[in-house]
Design an enzyme around this catalytic site. Structure first.
Site, PDB file in Angstrom:
ATOM      1  CG  ASP A  23       3.252   1.003 -23.112  1.00  0.00           C
ATOM      2  OD1 ASP A  23       4.413   0.825 -22.703  1.00  0.00           O
ATOM      3  OD2 ASP A  23       2.463   0.071 -23.369  1.00  0.00           O
ATOM      4  CG  ASP A  25       6.370  -3.962 -26.191  1.00  0.00           C
ATOM      5  OD1 ASP A  25       6.568  -4.294 -27.367  1.00  0.00           O
ATOM      6  OD2 ASP A  25       7.283  -3.706 -25.383  1.00  0.00           O
ATOM      7  CG  ASP A 183      -0.880  -2.190 -23.034  1.00  0.00           C
ATOM      8  OD1 ASP A 183       0.087  -1.595 -22.501  1.00  0.00           O
ATOM      9  OD2 ASP A 183      -0.899  -3.413 -23.227  1.00  0.00           O
TER      10      ASP A 183
END
Length: 233
Positions: A23, A25, A183
């Site tokens: 991922d 961001d 995240d």
């Protein structure tokens, strides 16, 4: 392909991983400053109240369309404002993409170590491709990735499993041999449904909720720790 040894801190991760889907961001780059700048310029143009970074952080992760609609809703604006908001947001974000963001510590070295261990890397993000590719370039991370897929690359976005399934197909690697790294619960939910093992970083956004409450196969405080953990160090 390297086979990893015992992993006392990881569960359900196979010994013979072939690839990793990473991922963007909140996982590789802290882009909250970019979001805050572009969104508040958008809100200013629409004559709506500004939003603080902490409030924005809880809305990040499900794609730009969802982010803008959520920001408009919190500002008391209706869906009819979306068209003007979308145009304004894209214009401001593209103008400053990466200027107010920073790569998290350990990301570059962690990605290099994963590649050195023989894993093929894909960046998969809900961020539009037109934002994601220049950001990776600007932050010196693009060379790590064989492929980059933005949120507009497929019919659906994470937490739907389709983007992960399609990324695995593009690599020709089975999901069960592809580690998802993210995240948030978005990443974990998509990985689980796609059949990928998943590890989450502890420092990202996760919609303002404790990330360790998310069902995942492991957690790392830095991507630099991940190759060591996978090797059972």
């Amino acid at each position: 392909m390297r086979s990893f040894g015992p992993r006392p801190t990881m569960q359900h991760i196979p010994h013979d991983l072939h690839a990793a889907i990473v991922d963007l961001d909140g996982t590789m780059v802290d882009t909250l400053g970019d979001f805050e700048f572009a969104l508040n310029r958008m809100l200013e143009e629409l004559e709506l109240p500004a939003m603080h970074a902490a409030a924005i952080a809880r809305l990040v992760g499900k794609g730009s369309e969802h982010l803008i609609r959520s920001v408009l809703a919190q500002a008391g604006a209706g869906e009819r404002s979306f068209g003007a908001a979308w145009e304004s947001y894209q214009r401001h974000y593209l103008a400053i993409n990466g200027r107010h963001s920073v790569v998290y510590p350990g990301v570059d070295g962690g990605l290099a170590a994963l590649r050195g261990a023989g894993l093929r890397l894909v960046c998969l993000t809900n961020k539009p491709t037109a934002f994601a590719r220049p950001l990776l370039e600007a932050k010196g991370l693009s060379h790590h990735f064989e492929l980059v897929f933005g949120g507009d690359a497929f019919e659906r976005k994470k937490p739907d499993p389709l983007p992960l399934v399609k990324a695995c197909e593009a690599l020709g690697v089975a999901p069960s041999r592809t580690l998802a790294i993210g995240d948030s619960s978005n990443d974990a939910q998509a990985a689980r449904a796609a059949g990928c093992p998943v590890v989450l970083v502890t420092y990202g956004y996760n919609h303002g909720e404790p990330v360790r409450d998310v069902p995942a196969d492991g957690f790392v405080d830095s991507l630099a720790d991940l190759p060591r953990w996978l090797a059972g160090a």
